[in-house]
Design an enzyme around this catalytic site. Structure first.
Site, mmCIF file in Angstrom:
data_model
loop_
_atom_site.group_PDB
_atom_site.id
_atom_site.type_symbol
_atom_site.label_atom_id
_atom_site.label_comp_id
_atom_site.label_asym_id
_atom_site.label_seq_id
_atom_site.Cartn_x
_atom_site.Cartn_y
_atom_site.Cartn_z
ATOM 1 C CG ASN A 34 5.272 2.303 -6.130
ATOM 2 O OD1 ASN A 34 6.000 2.281 -7.126
ATOM 3 N ND2 ASN A 34 4.242 3.128 -6.024
ATOM 4 C CD1 TRP B 108 -5.103 2.877 -4.404
ATOM 5 C CD2 TRP B 108 -3.342 3.291 -3.078
ATOM 6 N NE1 TRP B 108 -5.207 2.061 -3.314
ATOM 7 C CE2 TRP B 108 -4.133 2.295 -2.489
ATOM 8 C CE3 TRP B 108 -2.178 3.702 -2.433
ATOM 9 C CZ2 TRP B 108 -3.789 1.721 -1.264
ATOM 10 C CZ3 TRP B 108 -1.843 3.123 -1.225
ATOM 11 C CH2 TRP B 108 -2.647 2.150 -0.659
ATOM 12 C CD GLU C 156 8.375 4.917 -7.619
ATOM 13 O OE1 GLU C 156 8.705 4.049 -6.775
ATOM 14 O OE2 GLU C 156 7.491 4.724 -8.476
ATOM 15 C CG ASP D 187 -8.298 15.645 -10.549
ATOM 16 O OD1 ASP D 187 -7.067 15.749 -10.614
ATOM 17 O OD2 ASP D 187 -8.883 14.678 -10.015
#
Ligand SMILES: Cc1cc2nc3c(=O)[nH]c(=O)nc-3n(C[C@H](O)[C@H](O)[C@H](O)COP(=O)(O)O)c2cc1C
Ligand SMILES: [Mn+2]
Length: 486
Positions: free
Chosen positions: A168, A186, A238, A287
């Site tokens: 991944n 994550w 990906e 953020d």
């Protein structure tokens, strides 16, 4: 022609007048953010800071921060071209007869051409640092004043599913703790976290906490970098999608100290491991909600080796009050994923995630309504669709509403609802960045059925038409308009 690497992309941006070099010293602590923020909000170019304070490596930022630059990055004149290519694949039918099979060959050859290829070496190995290396040599930004430190914001984090061995790659920010230690942000719904949880369970079962390998690549050709943010199903690599986007396989090389592969053209590669179970405070961080996300406990990443290109370029981004660079990356996701959404929900005509909604706070969806309760079925399906599960507010409108036009949606939707009847609340997973939910990662979501209500839905009053001028009058006035000198 696929971009070879980040430098090739920078050259293309420069040629298109989409890049500005900043030749004087600017501080990666806060100053680069202020440049990047002002620039993106003024529709400015990508920025290449040639002399970031405290480092020899130039800093690239805002490389994806406009519709035009997303098109350059993905080598298309419109992102819809990618959606059309995907639709072409999805519509592929089993071929009949020799002629049909022959016709399909080019398409199949194209599919085969996407798969990543392992090569024995590559530019990311030009400098290999196993003993003397430090993250302090990289011009990592402190983005906002109250951030907990410096953060690598645009990494490609590679891990392997411990059960299936499948790779991944996700973009998860990385807080620098010291020269060789970082956080690993994550969020719990993401694939890296899932791999970590599997190892945690294995460790509990065997009584021995295992180590988890991870490799972080920074800076590569734009399609490969971009693939790290795509909300793909877990079984999809990906790097295969990156190959599809650039119509050329991604070349991967083995890491020096961990059992993982990374893009050979990467500018930097950080190799290392996580002691499964070891957590440390990560954050706060300014953020993409426009708020600081609060400090929380996240796994720790220990570096074992850094490899990089000669004269590496550090690629980064900032997030913050919208719209920022990530809005343009998200807008392209919206277009690319429309055909995939329509594969499961063919009644969907279009959808839009306005920048103020930061991807997950609001989605406007138009549908071809076919049966009673259809709008609610679509809401629930979207709440079950990968990362769209986070969508806090879903507004469903009829197909005559242009959802790309927020003003039209607001006008029609607000007219069409009886709130007590048409609003539906559900409980479920919410984005880790949601600071208003009652619990972290768990809260409520709202669906608004703003479609025309039908008698079969219990609505027996007549429903009025939208006002429209008749076309012949419009034509007559077109002529008179000029005569009036208006
Ligand atoms: C600039 C940027 C920064 C991001 N930072 C994070 C992050 O720190 N943690 C996280 O879980 N997701 C982050 N994301 C979102 C993930 O990259 C995205 O959800 C991706 O699909 C995850 O991949 P995965 O499904 O393979 O885990 C970020 C996205 C962008 C565009
Ligand atoms: Mn993934």
């Amino acid at each position: 022609m696929a971009f070879k690497d980040l430098r090739d992309f920078i050259a293309a941006l420069e040629k298109a007048g989409e890049l500005k070099r900043i030749p004087f010293e600017v501080d990666p602590v806060l100053e680069i953010t202020e440049f990047a923020d002002r620039s993106v909000k003024n529709g400015g170019p990508a920025l290449l800071f040639e002399k970031p304070k405290g480092s020899n490596a130039p800093v690239l930022i805002n490389a994806f921060a406009s519709d035009k630059r997303m098109q350059i990055a993905l080598e298309v004149d419109s992102i819809d071209e990618i959606a059309q290519r995907i639709t072409g694949f999805l519509q592929m039918q089993p071929a009949e007869g020799i002629m049909g099979k022959l016709k399909m060959l080019p398409v199949l050859a194209e599919v085969g051409a996407f798969f990543p290829k392992t090569v024995s070496s590559g530019p990311c190995k030009e400098v290999i640092l196993r003993d003397r290396f430090s993250l302090a040599d990289i011009p990592v930004l402190q983005c906002w004043p109250d951030d907990g430190g410096r953060y690598i914001t645009l990494p490609m984090v590679f891990t392997k599913n411990p059960e299936t061995g499948k790779r991944n790659c996700g973009c998860y920010r990385i807080q620098i703790y010291d020269e060789r230690t970082t956080g690993m942000h994550w969020q719990t719904h993401k694939q890296g976290a899932d791999h970590y949880r599997s190892l945690l369970a294995q460790g509990k079962a065997s009584g021995q906490p295992p180590r988890m390998d991870a490799a972080v690549a920074i800076g590569a050709d734009p399609a490969t970098m971009y693939s790290a943010i795509l909300p793909l199903p877990p079984m999809i690599d990906e790097m295969m999608i990156a190959g599809f986007l650039r119509s050329k396989p991604v070349e991967m090389v083995k890491c020096e100290t961990v059992d993982l592969e990374v893009p050979a053209n990467a500018e930097y590669v950080l190799e290392g491991y996580l002691e499964v179970g070891e957590l440390r405070t990560e954050g706060p961080f300014g953020d993409h909600t426009g708020y600081y996300s609060l400090a929380d406990e996240y796994p720790v990443f220990h570096l074992t080796c850094i490899t990089h290109r000669k004269n590496p370029i550090y690629a980064t981004t900032i997030v913050g009050p919208p719209p920022m660079e990530d809005y343009y990356m998200g807008k392209a996701i919206e277009r690319i994923f429309l055909p995939l959404m329509r594969m499961q929900l063919p009644e969907v005509r279009d959808y839009y995630m306005p920048p103020e909604g930061i991807f997950h706070n609001i989605m406007l969806v138009s549908i071809k309504k076919a049966y009673p309760g259809h709008a609610r079925k679509v809401m629930h399906a979207i709440w079950g669709l990968g990362q769209a599960m986070f969508t806090k507010v879903i507004v469903v409108v009829d197909e005559d509403v242009d959802v790309q036009n927020v003003s039209e949606v607001a006008w029609k939707a607000l007219n069409n609802i009886d709130p007590e009847r048409d609003i539906e609340f559900v409980h479920g997973p919410v984005d880790s960045l949601d600071h208003a939910s009652r619990l972290a990662n768990y809260g409520s979501k709202m669906g608004i059925d703003a479609t025309k209500k039908w008698p079969s839905e219990g609505f027996t009053r007549p429903w009025p038409d939208v006002i429209k001028m008749s076309p012949d009058v419009k034509k007559r006035v077109d002529a008179l308009w000029e005569k009036a000198g208006l």
